[in-house]
Scaffold this active site. Structure first.
Site, PDB file in Angstrom:
ATOM      1  N   SER A   1       0.844  -1.198   0.000  1.00 55.76           N
ATOM      2  CA  SER A   1       0.000   0.000   0.000  1.00 55.76           C
ATOM      3  C   SER A   1       0.873   1.240   0.000  1.00 55.76           C
ATOM      4  O   SER A   1       1.989   1.228   0.550  1.00 55.76           O
ATOM      5  CB  SER A   1      -0.889   0.011   1.249  1.00 55.76           C
TER       6      SER A   1
ATOM      7  N   TYR B   1      -2.142  -0.877  10.267  1.00 50.52           N
ATOM      8  CA  TYR B   1      -2.249  -1.331   8.868  1.00 50.52           C
ATOM      9  C   TYR B   1      -0.968  -0.999   8.103  1.00 50.52           C
ATOM     10  O   TYR B   1      -0.403  -1.841   7.401  1.00 50.52           O
ATOM     11  CB  TYR B   1      -3.453  -0.668   8.216  1.00 50.52           C
TER      12      TYR B   1
HETATM   13  P1  NAP Z   1     -11.719  -5.949  -0.589  1.00 50.25           P
HETATM   14  O1  NAP Z   1     -12.484  -5.380  -1.739  1.00 50.25           O
HETATM   15  O2  NAP Z   1     -12.222  -5.724   0.786  1.00 50.25           O
HETATM   16  O3  NAP Z   1     -11.535  -7.517  -0.861  1.00 50.25           O
HETATM   17  C1  NAP Z   1     -10.850  -8.274   0.089  1.00 50.25           C
HETATM   18  C2  NAP Z   1     -10.595  -9.662  -0.432  1.00 50.25           C
HETATM   19  O4  NAP Z   1      -9.769 -10.348   0.541  1.00 50.25           O
HETATM   20  C3  NAP Z   1     -11.862 -10.491  -0.580  1.00 50.25           C
HETATM   21  O5  NAP Z   1     -11.667 -11.394  -1.641  1.00 50.25           O
HETATM   22  C4  NAP Z   1     -11.948 -11.216   0.753  1.00 50.25           C
HETATM   23  O6  NAP Z   1     -12.632 -12.475   0.661  1.00 50.25           O
HETATM   24  C5  NAP Z   1     -10.480 -11.446   1.071  1.00 50.25           C
HETATM   25  N1  NAP Z   1     -10.262 -11.508   2.511  1.00 50.25           N
HETATM   26  C6  NAP Z   1     -10.469 -10.519   3.410  1.00 50.25           C
HETATM   27  N2  NAP Z   1     -10.184 -10.951   4.648  1.00 50.25           N
HETATM   28  C7  NAP Z   1      -9.799 -12.246   4.518  1.00 50.25           C
HETATM   29  C8  NAP Z   1      -9.415 -13.243   5.440  1.00 50.25           C
HETATM   30  N3  NAP Z   1      -9.362 -13.032   6.755  1.00 50.25           N
HETATM   31  N4  NAP Z   1      -9.090 -14.454   4.967  1.00 50.25           N
HETATM   32  C9  NAP Z   1      -9.134 -14.699   3.628  1.00 50.25           C
HETATM   33  N5  NAP Z   1      -9.517 -13.813   2.719  1.00 50.25           N
HETATM   34  C10 NAP Z   1      -9.845 -12.590   3.155  1.00 50.25           C
HETATM   35  O7  NAP Z   1     -10.211  -5.400  -0.568  1.00 50.25           O
HETATM   36  P2  NAP Z   1      -9.355  -4.649  -1.688  1.00 50.25           P
HETATM   37  O8  NAP Z   1      -9.575  -3.198  -1.544  1.00 50.25           O
HETATM   38  O9  NAP Z   1      -9.532  -5.290  -3.018  1.00 50.25           O
HETATM   39  O10 NAP Z   1      -7.871  -4.913  -1.142  1.00 50.25           O
HETATM   40  C11 NAP Z   1      -7.056  -5.947  -1.652  1.00 50.25           C
HETATM   41  C12 NAP Z   1      -5.633  -5.705  -1.175  1.00 50.25           C
HETATM   42  O11 NAP Z   1      -5.178  -4.445  -1.637  1.00 50.25           O
HETATM   43  C13 NAP Z   1      -5.476  -5.680   0.354  1.00 50.25           C
HETATM   44  O12 NAP Z   1      -4.266  -6.302   0.722  1.00 50.25           O
HETATM   45  C14 NAP Z   1      -5.416  -4.194   0.675  1.00 50.25           C
HETATM   46  O13 NAP Z   1      -4.720  -3.931   1.862  1.00 50.25           O
HETATM   47  C15 NAP Z   1      -4.663  -3.703  -0.543  1.00 50.25           C
HETATM   48  N6  NAP Z   1      -4.849  -2.280  -0.818  1.00 50.25           N
HETATM   49  C16 NAP Z   1      -6.096  -1.783  -1.109  1.00 50.25           C
HETATM   50  C17 NAP Z   1      -6.241  -0.439  -1.358  1.00 50.25           C
HETATM   51  C18 NAP Z   1      -7.572   0.170  -1.684  1.00 50.25           C
HETATM   52  O14 NAP Z   1      -7.654   1.423  -1.701  1.00 50.25           O
HETATM   53  N7  NAP Z   1      -8.615  -0.589  -1.956  1.00 50.25           N
HETATM   54  C19 NAP Z   1      -5.126   0.412  -1.321  1.00 50.25           C
HETATM   55  C20 NAP Z   1      -3.879  -0.120  -1.016  1.00 50.25           C
HETATM   56  C21 NAP Z   1      -3.755  -1.470  -0.768  1.00 50.25           C
HETATM   57  P3  NAP Z   1     -14.245 -12.587   0.889  1.00 50.25           P
HETATM   58  O15 NAP Z   1     -14.875 -12.019  -0.351  1.00 50.25           O
HETATM   59  O16 NAP Z   1     -14.507 -14.037   1.062  1.00 50.25           O
HETATM   60  O17 NAP Z   1     -14.564 -11.774   2.097  1.00 50.25           O
END
Ligand code: NAP
Length: 255
Positions: free
Chosen positions: A147, A160
């Site tokens: 991130s 985080y």
């Molecule tokens: P998201 O839309 O909330 O999706 C999260 C995904 O991770 C879902 O597939 C969820 O599965 C899975 N997950 C969550 N908790 C879990 C657990 N305890 N065990 C197994 N699977 C789990 O998140 P996102 O925004 O796409 O983020 C993806 C990655 O990018 C993360 O590492 C986040 O920190 C990073 N990131 C995101 C952003 C942003 O702005 N969105 C920015 C920087 C970094 P289920 O569907 O089964 O719940």
């Protein structure tokens, strides 16, 4: 399980993408599948969303299968690989994408919240890789999703940010460890991407504020990150390892 003696080929590669049911992981799974990669679509609880991802891939002529494993609990990595092994023989690309938000300034974060965000965001990728290394074929790819909060201070997300710092150091260290096998290990650091992790984006004013972080004056979309991951997973990125690639739309350039 497959021996590491087999070198990966672009025609028959298999990927594990954690957290591929929704958000950034889903976009990565779709993008890799479009490149001809067979994708293990990992999820925790949202089976319907994982099924939708798999169906979207197969409808487009690709190949994918779902695997369920809750991360952040004891034995999570072994459970994940057991589910993976039931449907695939070895892996060429591991994308550690699954993650959770961990809000709070340092005085607001208790031990349980700290342990939870580290268990999912840092410990799970560590052990997924530890147990995955004898399944990952030589010439393979590891991409860890970090991130932008490790480059610009966001005190409202202290635990985080620290968990993502751990992922970046793991990336650097493993790049050195695995170079002799032709395996590249890189991180990708998104800025603010429009996914379920940000429910506050339903507020137009909050979304506009987040958009202002980027020099392009918009929030990122999952595909903005997936394209970068797909490049790092490709043969064309063979000479890049140990790097953290910014995918934030120029967030923080002017700060
Ligand atoms: P998201 O839309 O909330 O999706 C999260 C995904 O991770 C879902 O597939 C969820 O599965 C899975 N997950 C969550 N908790 C879990 C657990 N305890 N065990 C197994 N699977 C789990 O998140 P996102 O925004 O796409 O983020 C993806 C990655 O990018 C993360 O590492 C986040 O920190 C990073 N990131 C995101 C952003 C942003 O702005 N969105 C920015 C920087 C970094 P289920 O569907 O089964 O719940």
């Amino acid at each position: 399980m497959t021996s590491t003696a087999t070198t990966a080929t672009t025609a028959t590669r298999t990927a594990l993408v954690t957290g591929a049911s929704r958000g950034i992981g889903r976009a990565i799974a779709l993008r890799l599948a479009a490149d001809g990669v067979r994708v293990a679509v990992h999820y925790a609880n949202n089976e319907a969303a994982a099924r939708e991802t798999v169906d979207a891939i197969t409808a487009a002529g690709g190949s994918a299968f779902p695997i369920q494993a809750e991360l952040g609990v004891p034995g999570d990595a072994e459970a994940l690989w057991k589910a993976f092994d039931a449907q695939a023989d070895g892996v060429d690309i591991i994308v550690n994408n699954a993650g959770i938000a961990g809000p709070g300034r340092i005085h607001e974060v208790d031990e349980d919240a700290y342990d939870r965000v580290f268990a999912v965001n840092a410990k799970a990728p560590f052990f997924i890789l530890k147990h995955g290394l004898d399944r990952l074929r030589d010439g393979g790819r590891i991409v860890n999703i970090s991130s932008g909060v490790t480059k610009v201070a966001f005190p409202d997300m202290t635990a985080y940010a620290a968990s993502k710092g751990a992922v970046e150091v793991l990336t650097l260290t493993l790049a050195q460890t695995l170079g002799h096998r032709g395996i590249t290990v890189n991180a990708v650091s998104p800025g603010t991407i429009e996914t379920d992790i940000h429910p506050w984006m339903a507020d137009p004013a909050a979304k506009a504020h987040a958009a202002s972080f980027s020099v392009f004056d918009r929030v990122g979309q999952p595909d903005d990150v997936a394209d970068v991951v797909a490049f790092l997973a490709s043969e064309q990125a063979r000479w890049i390892t140990g790097q953290n690639i910014d995918a934030s739309g120029g967030s923080g350039l002017g700060l």
